[in-house]
Design a protein around this motif. Sequence first.
Motif, mmCIF file in Angstrom:
data_model
loop_
_atom_site.group_PDB
_atom_site.id
_atom_site.type_symbol
_atom_site.label_atom_id
_atom_site.label_comp_id
_atom_site.label_asym_id
_atom_site.label_seq_id
_atom_site.Cartn_x
_atom_site.Cartn_y
_atom_site.Cartn_z
ATOM 1 N N ARG A 104 0.836 -1.209 0.000
ATOM 2 C CA ARG A 104 0.000 0.000 0.000
ATOM 3 C C ARG A 104 0.865 1.252 0.000
ATOM 4 N N ASN A 105 1.929 1.246 0.807
ATOM 5 C CA ASN A 105 2.827 2.402 0.855
ATOM 6 C C ASN A 105 3.533 2.594 -0.484
ATOM 7 N N LEU A 106 3.905 1.497 -1.124
ATOM 8 C CA LEU A 106 4.534 1.596 -2.441
ATOM 9 C C LEU A 106 3.585 2.234 -3.448
ATOM 10 N N TRP A 107 2.318 1.866 -3.370
ATOM 11 C CA TRP A 107 1.324 2.465 -4.257
ATOM 12 C C TRP A 107 1.178 3.964 -3.971
ATOM 13 N N PHE A 108 1.113 4.336 -2.708
ATOM 14 C CA PHE A 108 0.980 5.745 -2.341
ATOM 15 C C PHE A 108 2.175 6.574 -2.817
ATOM 16 N N SER A 109 3.359 5.949 -2.898
ATOM 17 C CA SER A 109 4.546 6.716 -3.276
ATOM 18 C C SER A 109 4.493 7.204 -4.718
ATOM 19 N N PHE A 110 3.602 6.642 -5.518
ATOM 20 C CA PHE A 110 3.435 7.089 -6.904
ATOM 21 C C PHE A 110 2.247 8.041 -7.058
ATOM 22 N N THR A 111 1.742 8.557 -5.957
ATOM 23 C CA THR A 111 0.572 9.437 -5.997
ATOM 24 C C THR A 111 0.868 10.745 -5.293
ATOM 25 N N SER A 170 -6.387 11.560 -4.097
ATOM 26 C CA SER A 170 -5.051 11.243 -4.600
ATOM 27 C C SER A 170 -5.040 11.253 -6.120
ATOM 28 N N GLU A 171 -3.865 11.538 -6.667
ATOM 29 C CA GLU A 171 -3.678 11.577 -8.121
ATOM 30 C C GLU A 171 -2.381 10.863 -8.469
ATOM 31 N N TRP A 172 -2.429 10.019 -9.478
ATOM 32 C CA TRP A 172 -1.249 9.267 -9.913
ATOM 33 C C TRP A 172 -0.252 10.220 -10.567
ATOM 34 N N VAL A 173 0.986 10.225 -10.050
ATOM 35 C CA VAL A 173 2.024 11.118 -10.600
ATOM 36 C C VAL A 173 3.247 10.347 -11.059
ATOM 37 N N GLY A 174 3.212 9.025 -10.989
ATOM 38 C CA GLY A 174 4.342 8.226 -11.455
ATOM 39 C C GLY A 174 5.567 8.392 -10.582
ATOM 40 N N LEU A 175 6.695 8.680 -11.211
ATOM 41 C CA LEU A 175 7.975 8.778 -10.505
ATOM 42 C C LEU A 175 8.297 10.194 -10.045
ATOM 43 N N ASP A 176 7.333 11.089 -10.081
ATOM 44 C CA ASP A 176 7.604 12.493 -9.726
ATOM 45 C C ASP A 176 8.127 12.628 -8.300
ATOM 46 N N ASN A 177 7.561 11.858 -7.347
ATOM 47 C CA ASN A 177 8.021 11.950 -5.949
ATOM 48 C C ASN A 177 9.467 11.512 -5.810
ATOM 49 N N TYR A 178 9.845 10.463 -6.523
ATOM 50 C CA TYR A 178 11.222 9.972 -6.437
ATOM 51 C C TYR A 178 12.187 10.931 -7.134
ATOM 52 N N ILE A 179 11.751 11.539 -8.234
ATOM 53 C CA ILE A 179 12.598 12.527 -8.907
ATOM 54 C C ILE A 179 12.810 13.736 -8.002
ATOM 55 N N GLU A 180 11.769 14.140 -7.318
ATOM 56 C CA GLU A 180 11.909 15.252 -6.383
ATOM 57 C C GLU A 180 12.807 14.892 -5.214
ATOM 58 N N GLY A 186 1.932 11.366 -0.306
ATOM 59 C CA GLY A 186 2.616 10.675 -1.393
ATOM 60 C C GLY A 186 4.118 10.810 -1.289
ATOM 61 N N TYR A 187 4.592 12.025 -0.994
ATOM 62 C CA TYR A 187 6.032 12.260 -0.831
ATOM 63 C C TYR A 187 6.557 11.519 0.389
ATOM 64 N N ALA A 188 5.774 11.500 1.471
ATOM 65 C CA ALA A 188 6.170 10.760 2.676
ATOM 66 C C ALA A 188 6.253 9.265 2.394
ATOM 67 N N ALA A 189 5.329 8.756 1.577
ATOM 68 C CA ALA A 189 5.363 7.337 1.225
ATOM 69 C C ALA A 189 6.629 7.003 0.442
ATOM 70 N N ALA A 190 7.056 7.915 -0.436
ATOM 71 C CA ALA A 190 8.304 7.706 -1.170
ATOM 72 C C ALA A 190 9.497 7.675 -0.213
ATOM 73 N N ILE A 191 9.470 8.525 0.805
ATOM 74 C CA ILE A 191 10.531 8.491 1.823
ATOM 75 C C ILE A 191 10.515 7.160 2.565
ATOM 76 N N GLY A 192 9.310 6.644 2.848
ATOM 77 C CA GLY A 192 9.206 5.341 3.505
ATOM 78 C C GLY A 192 9.816 4.231 2.662
ATOM 79 N N VAL A 193 9.626 4.285 1.348
ATOM 80 C CA VAL A 193 10.232 3.287 0.460
ATOM 81 C C VAL A 193 11.751 3.397 0.497
ATOM 82 N N VAL A 194 12.267 4.623 0.532
ATOM 83 C CA VAL A 194 13.713 4.824 0.617
ATOM 84 C C VAL A 194 14.260 4.262 1.924
ATOM 85 N N ILE A 195 13.533 4.464 3.019
ATOM 86 C CA ILE A 195 13.968 3.901 4.304
ATOM 87 C C ILE A 195 14.036 2.385 4.230
ATOM 88 N N LEU A 196 13.006 1.764 3.641
ATOM 89 C CA LEU A 196 12.984 0.315 3.496
ATOM 90 C C LEU A 196 14.165 -0.167 2.659
#
Length: 317
Positions: free
Chosen positions: A57-64, A72-82, A286-296
């Motif tokens: 679920r967190n992985l899905w949120f990281s792309f929104t 929520s809105e799907w933004v793809g890899l925008d959070n990871y690029i940021e 969404g940005y926080a979820a991307a940070i959670g993926v990075v922590i993992l």
Amino acid sequence: MTSSAVREADVAAPAAASAPPAGRGRRRGRSDLGWALVFVLPLFAGIALFYLWPIVRNLWFSFTEWGPFGDSEWVGLDNYIELAGDATMGRAILNTLGYTAMLLCGVPLAIYFASLLNRPGLRFANLFRTAFFLPYVAMPAAISMVWRIIYNGDFGILNYALSLIGIDGPSWLSTEGVALVAVALVGIWISLGFNLIILSAGMKGIPVELYEAASLDGATRWKQFTTITVPLLTPSIFFVSVMTVIAGFQVFDLLYALMGTQNPAIDKTQSVVYYFFTNIKTGDNGYAAAIGVVILLLVGIFTLLQFRLQKKWVTYV
């Protein structure tokens, strides 16, 4: 029919009578498998529900990207690029790595204290172990309140002790560069009890005969410690090191309780998990979820690296 043939027939008859039919054996095997699944399924269900599903679920949120009303809105890899260009995230990762490195410095300290507590004939050894272990099971908020008083720059006991020898102590928790070290010292103090218990148990598993033989050969206590205790204790040291690294990457409560959110040094001292918390607080889920993926990923990479390197220094008997 000869007598030997009669005897062979008498032996084979009970064996054939006691052997179950092939179909019944297969049914019994399927029944055993079914009961095994009945007992294991609740465990797998709990792991899937409380561990695997939140990760997915967190992985899905990281792309929104989330709006103020929970949409929520799907933004793809925008959070990871940021994230890749986020200087605050880079500083938080460096702070987390520094905190973890300082936390690992407590492992040799735990080995030293464990060797002292395992000396033959030591009185009140269990009392000392309990005293070391108490901070690990105490509430982090209560511990932080005590250490905030100790670290206080105006009336703290630490600066008072330094003033007696002519040293003007800093404001430990609000000075950039010093605050992270102050928090790490508290983390070492808290984790010392857990590490000491694990290492003490490992030392008790070392055969006494090895020390007796080394003593007969003229080996000093230090020589016995470096050639017997440490090499045979490496499995316990490896376990403690892995747990310490994982705990270091998850540090949040100490930072939050010791420094708070209004501390002028918190922006330069925050960890990755603290940065995750600040984004959750501002609603950027969404940005926080991307940070959670990075922590993992960071925890997984460093744990895998430790397991790879342990083949070169861990001795299994």
